[in-house]
Scaffold this active site. Structure first.
Site, PDB file in Angstrom:
ATOM      1  N   THR A   1       0.829  -1.219   0.000  1.00  0.00           N
ATOM      2  CA  THR A   1       0.000   0.000   0.000  1.00  0.00           C
ATOM      3  C   THR A   1       0.860   1.264   0.000  1.00  0.00           C
ATOM      4  OG1 THR A   1      -1.670  -1.204   1.255  1.00  0.00           O
ATOM      5  CG2 THR A   1      -1.851   1.195   1.261  1.00  0.00           C
ATOM      6  N   VAL A   2       1.830   1.335   0.891  1.00  0.00           N
ATOM      7  CA  VAL A   2       2.631   2.565   1.028  1.00  0.00           C
ATOM      8  C   VAL A   2       3.815   2.550   0.056  1.00  0.00           C
ATOM      9  CG1 VAL A   2       3.889   4.065   2.624  1.00  0.00           C
ATOM     10  CG2 VAL A   2       1.964   2.706   3.465  1.00  0.00           C
TER      11      VAL A   2
ATOM     12  N   LYS B   1       5.958   1.484  13.038  1.00  0.00           N
ATOM     13  CA  LYS B   1       5.845   1.835  14.469  1.00  0.00           C
ATOM     14  C   LYS B   1       6.017   0.642  15.382  1.00  0.00           C
ATOM     15  CE  LYS B   1       1.894   1.406  12.277  1.00  0.00           C
ATOM     16  NZ  LYS B   1       1.355   2.048  11.077  1.00  0.00           N
TER      17      LYS B   1
ATOM     18  N   VAL C   1       3.913   7.472  12.656  1.00  0.00           N
ATOM     19  CA  VAL C   1       2.832   7.980  13.512  1.00  0.00           C
ATOM     20  C   VAL C   1       1.910   8.884  12.705  1.00  0.00           C
ATOM     21  CG1 VAL C   1       2.242   9.180  15.643  1.00  0.00           C
ATOM     22  CG2 VAL C   1       4.416   7.968  15.481  1.00  0.00           C
TER      23      VAL C   1
ATOM     24  N   GLY D   1       0.216   8.751   9.760  1.00  0.00           N
ATOM     25  CA  GLY D   1       0.243   8.927   8.301  1.00  0.00           C
ATOM     26  C   GLY D   1       0.874  10.222   7.846  1.00  0.00           C
TER      27      GLY D   1
ATOM     28  N   ILE E   1       0.500  13.249   8.807  1.00  0.00           N
ATOM     29  CA  ILE E   1       0.597  14.386   9.747  1.00  0.00           C
ATOM     30  C   ILE E   1       2.030  14.542  10.266  1.00  0.00           C
ATOM     31  CG2 ILE E   1      -0.302  15.355  11.900  1.00  0.00           C
ATOM     32  CD1 ILE E   1      -2.729  13.471  11.563  1.00  0.00           C
TER      33      ILE E   1
ATOM     34  N   LYS F   1       2.316   3.869  18.608  1.00  0.00           N
ATOM     35  CA  LYS F   1       2.443   5.293  18.248  1.00  0.00           C
ATOM     36  C   LYS F   1       2.501   6.166  19.507  1.00  0.00           C
ATOM     37  CE  LYS F   1      -0.017   4.527  13.924  1.00  0.00           C
ATOM     38  NZ  LYS F   1      -1.351   4.401  13.321  1.00  0.00           N
TER      39      LYS F   1
ATOM     40  N   GLY G   1      -3.383   5.165   4.767  1.00  0.00           N
ATOM     41  CA  GLY G   1      -3.586   5.148   3.311  1.00  0.00           C
ATOM     42  C   GLY G   1      -2.261   5.333   2.591  1.00  0.00           C
TER      43      GLY G   1
HETATM   44  P1  NDP Z   1       1.562  -3.976   2.869  1.00  0.00           P
HETATM   45  O1  NDP Z   1       1.205  -5.240   3.574  1.00  0.00           O
HETATM   46  O2  NDP Z   1       0.568  -3.392   1.943  1.00  0.00           O
HETATM   47  O3  NDP Z   1       2.930  -4.161   2.066  1.00  0.00           O
HETATM   48  C1  NDP Z   1       4.023  -4.862   2.591  1.00  0.00           C
HETATM   49  C2  NDP Z   1       5.072  -5.037   1.500  1.00  0.00           C
HETATM   50  O4  NDP Z   1       6.196  -5.664   2.076  1.00  0.00           O
HETATM   51  C3  NDP Z   1       4.616  -5.907   0.336  1.00  0.00           C
HETATM   52  O5  NDP Z   1       5.064  -5.385  -0.875  1.00  0.00           O
HETATM   53  C4  NDP Z   1       5.302  -7.263   0.596  1.00  0.00           C
HETATM   54  O6  NDP Z   1       5.707  -7.948  -0.576  1.00  0.00           O
HETATM   55  C5  NDP Z   1       6.553  -6.808   1.322  1.00  0.00           C
HETATM   56  N1  NDP Z   1       7.016  -7.862   2.231  1.00  0.00           N
HETATM   57  C6  NDP Z   1       6.337  -8.420   3.255  1.00  0.00           C
HETATM   58  N2  NDP Z   1       7.088  -9.332   3.876  1.00  0.00           N
HETATM   59  C7  NDP Z   1       8.267  -9.361   3.212  1.00  0.00           C
HETATM   60  C8  NDP Z   1       9.454 -10.119   3.363  1.00  0.00           C
HETATM   61  N3  NDP Z   1       9.589 -11.033   4.321  1.00  0.00           N
HETATM   62  N4  NDP Z   1      10.479  -9.861   2.513  1.00  0.00           N
HETATM   63  C9  NDP Z   1      10.346  -8.954   1.530  1.00  0.00           C
HETATM   64  N5  NDP Z   1       9.230  -8.200   1.345  1.00  0.00           N
HETATM   65  C10 NDP Z   1       8.216  -8.417   2.161  1.00  0.00           C
HETATM   66  O7  NDP Z   1       1.953  -2.944   4.027  1.00  0.00           O
HETATM   67  P2  NDP Z   1       1.706  -1.369   4.063  1.00  0.00           P
HETATM   68  O8  NDP Z   1       2.262  -0.739   2.855  1.00  0.00           O
HETATM   69  O9  NDP Z   1       0.300  -1.101   4.449  1.00  0.00           O
HETATM   70  O10 NDP Z   1       2.568  -0.959   5.351  1.00  0.00           O
HETATM   71  C11 NDP Z   1       3.987  -0.898   5.303  1.00  0.00           C
HETATM   72  C12 NDP Z   1       4.501  -0.228   6.559  1.00  0.00           C
HETATM   73  O11 NDP Z   1       3.990   1.090   6.634  1.00  0.00           O
HETATM   74  C13 NDP Z   1       4.081  -0.910   7.856  1.00  0.00           C
HETATM   75  O12 NDP Z   1       5.122  -0.787   8.796  1.00  0.00           O
HETATM   76  C14 NDP Z   1       2.873  -0.100   8.310  1.00  0.00           C
HETATM   77  O13 NDP Z   1       2.692  -0.133   9.705  1.00  0.00           O
HETATM   78  C15 NDP Z   1       3.311   1.275   7.856  1.00  0.00           C
HETATM   79  N6  NDP Z   1       2.204   2.200   7.654  1.00  0.00           N
HETATM   80  C16 NDP Z   1       1.133   1.830   6.873  1.00  0.00           C
HETATM   81  C17 NDP Z   1       0.107   2.709   6.665  1.00  0.00           C
HETATM   82  C18 NDP Z   1      -1.072   2.359   5.840  1.00  0.00           C
HETATM   83  O14 NDP Z   1      -2.031   3.163   5.801  1.00  0.00           O
HETATM   84  N7  NDP Z   1      -1.093   1.234   5.164  1.00  0.00           N
HETATM   85  C19 NDP Z   1       0.121   4.049   7.271  1.00  0.00           C
HETATM   86  C20 NDP Z   1       1.304   4.340   8.080  1.00  0.00           C
HETATM   87  C21 NDP Z   1       2.303   3.429   8.252  1.00  0.00           C
HETATM   88  P3  NDP Z   1       4.638  -8.592  -1.603  1.00  0.00           P
HETATM   89  O15 NDP Z   1       3.921  -7.406  -2.184  1.00  0.00           O
HETATM   90  O16 NDP Z   1       5.451  -9.329  -2.596  1.00  0.00           O
HETATM   91  O17 NDP Z   1       3.744  -9.449  -0.761  1.00  0.00           O
HETATM   92  N1  HSE Z   2      -2.991   0.628  10.484  1.00  0.00           N
HETATM   93  C1  HSE Z   2      -2.663   1.983  10.753  1.00  0.00           C
HETATM   94  C2  HSE Z   2      -3.915   2.770  11.042  1.00  0.00           C
HETATM   95  C3  HSE Z   2      -1.938   2.578   9.583  1.00  0.00           C
HETATM   96  O1  HSE Z   2      -4.997   2.262  10.781  1.00  0.00           O
HETATM   97  O2  HSE Z   2      -3.820   3.887  11.546  1.00  0.00           O
HETATM   98  C4  HSE Z   2      -1.389   3.932   9.879  1.00  0.00           C
HETATM   99  O3  HSE Z   2      -0.357   3.881  10.796  1.00  0.00           O
END
Ligand code: NDP
Ligand code: HSE
Length: 435
Positions: free
Chosen positions: A17-18, A107, A134, A136, A138, A207, A309
């Protein structure tokens, strides 16, 4: 003309996602990032679990790898967006130990291993940035770490989890069930890979500990935060809140307090709470977050924006990237860990809170006095009582709101009510904040 620094080699670990939005923005606004950082930025590797998986954005297949060594070694900056503890921790340490600056949105990792990461960064001279960890988009990490570094912060209270806020909002505004609302939050990419981290309050607690460390210049971790999630909140609780012109939010609260030994410490808690509708945090809807920060000199500040997001979080990641890239090219470094105050962690039982307790009681003479007696015996003063008929024959509903009392005494009251013959059920006990 000074010579232009060589382009910086960047690896993005995770393209979910990110990560996918970070890659998209770096591609689409390549020249802007070069101008803002003063150095060209080149994404050289993208570490994923499954290179064949469909992606939200096009990624050059030549960049994708499943080999962390290939992804990390030799880079200038690594952006960790995998999430969870392992293998994220090992990858981040591998980078920091080589002097490679790291930007992370993780986090859970920071709350569990922050000191280890900070020490590794300080030892090698690398930067460690985590604005996205922490709330998103902000800029509250920057706000506390830099903008408010000249003030003495006394209290932080925030809505810092987008998933639970989205769920509570969808249950109250759209009448969705808890399960429907959670499924929607997952579809929109707000929830953690394991959404129990969101609904059980652990994401908010992580957070809270990060914000408290920054605000109070003390080392605090996840285990120092008293946590309750939103699983116990029912549609009836939400309707009841609306009846009293309140709303329910999952709050993260960190504050300086005087402990029982007379010394100052830090108390941290995450729990659902009733807020009056005119409170600044009450109107924080959907996946938005907001954090109220109280400084001795600055007074009250509110940070508000999209808390989850892909694109909003990518905005925070990329702000860190501009800073880290500038340091790489021209010198300077991110602020180091500041823990000089070393405040002790206080028992959450000493916090002073208010409860709204909803009871189903026997509809008989003297029941109100029995209930009031239980509050009095525990030294908890009642602020207001509302009584109405229940749909079950022979029962009525009492909703009692207390004055401020010790958290430990309020819990004791709730337990004693549950054991009283006058009480059929303690339907809910929810804290009241902001009144
Ligand atoms: P996702 O689950 O959407 O994406 C995780 C990514 O990491 C995927 O591309 C996955 O690969 C890859 N991955 C997972 N495990 C492994 C591994 N063992 N080795 C290599 N690659 C791996 O997570 P998000 O993007 O939602 O979140 C990422 C981080 O950002 C987290 O720490 C989350 O807490 C933080 N965050 C997320 C927010 C959100 O709104 N989603 C907001 C703020 C922070 P593949 O695609 O091949 O499965
Ligand atoms: N899972 C977290 C939330 C993502 O819902 O706030 C942002 O850190």
């Amino acid at each position: 003309m000074p010579e232009s620094p060589a382009p910086l080699r960047i690896a993005v670990l995770g393209a979910g996602t990110v990560g996918s939005q970070v890659i998209r923005l770096l591609h689409d606004q390549h020249d802007d990032f070069a101008a803002r950082s003063g150095v060209a930025i080149s994404v050289e590797k993208v570490l994923v679990r499954d290179p064949g998986a469909p992606r939200d954005v096009p990624i050059d297949p030549a960049l994708l790898t499943t080999d962390p060594v290939e992804a990390i070694d030799g880079m200038d900056i690594v952006i960790e967006l995998i999430g969870g503890i392992e293998p994220a921790r090992s990858h981040v340490l591998r980078a920091l130990e080589q002097g490679i600056s790291v930007i992370t949105g993780n986090k859970a990792l920071l709350a569990a291993h922050g000191p280890e990461l900070y020490n590794a960064a300080a030892a090698s001279g690398a930067d460690l940035y985590y604005e996205a960890a922490v709330a998103g988009a902000i800029p509250v990490v920057y706000g506390l770490r830099e903008s408010l570094a000249g003030d003495r912060i006394t209290r932080i209270m925030g809505v810092v989890n987008g998933t639970t806020n989205f769920i509570l909002d969808a249950m109250s505004a759209q009448g969705l069930s808890y399960e429907e609302a959670l499924a929607r939050a997952q579809e929109l990419g707000y929830a953690e890979a394991d959404p129990s981290a969101d609904v059980d309050g652990l994401d908010a607690a992580a957070k809270c500990s990060i914000l408290a460390s920054l605000a109070f210049h003390s080392r605090v971790g996840l285990d120092d935060v008293a946590v309750e999630g939103i699983a116990s909140i029912t549609a009836e609780d939400i309707a009841e809140a609306a009846f009293f012109n309140r709303t329910i939010k999952l709050l993260a609260i960190a504050e300086r307090r005087i402990g029982e030994d007379g010394a100052e410490g830090v108390a941290m808690r995450v729990h659902p709470a009733l807020l009056p509708l005119d409170h600044p945090l009450a109107s924080v809807d959907g996946a938005f977050n907001a954090i109220l920060v109280e400084g001795e000199a600055a007074g009250r500040l509110m940070f508000y924006g999209q808390g989850a997001g892909g694109a909003p979080t990518a905005s925070a990641v990329l702000s860190d990237l501009v800073a880290a890239a500038h340091h790489r090219a021209y010198g300077g470094h991110a602020p180091r860990e500041s823990v000089y105050a070393r405040l002790p962690i206080l028992d959450p039982g000493i916090a002073r809170t208010r409860y709204q307790i909803r009871l189903q009681v026997e509809d008989r003479l003297g029941v109100l006095s029995d209930v009031a007696g239980i509050f009095a015996r525990h030294g908890v003063s009642i602020h207001s009582v509302h009584q109405r008929d229940d749909k079950e024959p022979g029962a009525c509903v009492i909703v009692a709101t207390t004055h401020l009392a010790r958290e430990a005494d309020l819990r004791a009251v709730t337990r004693a009510l549950g054991q009283s013959p006058a009480v059929r059920e303690v339907a809910s006990a929810i804290r009241v904040e902001g009144e």
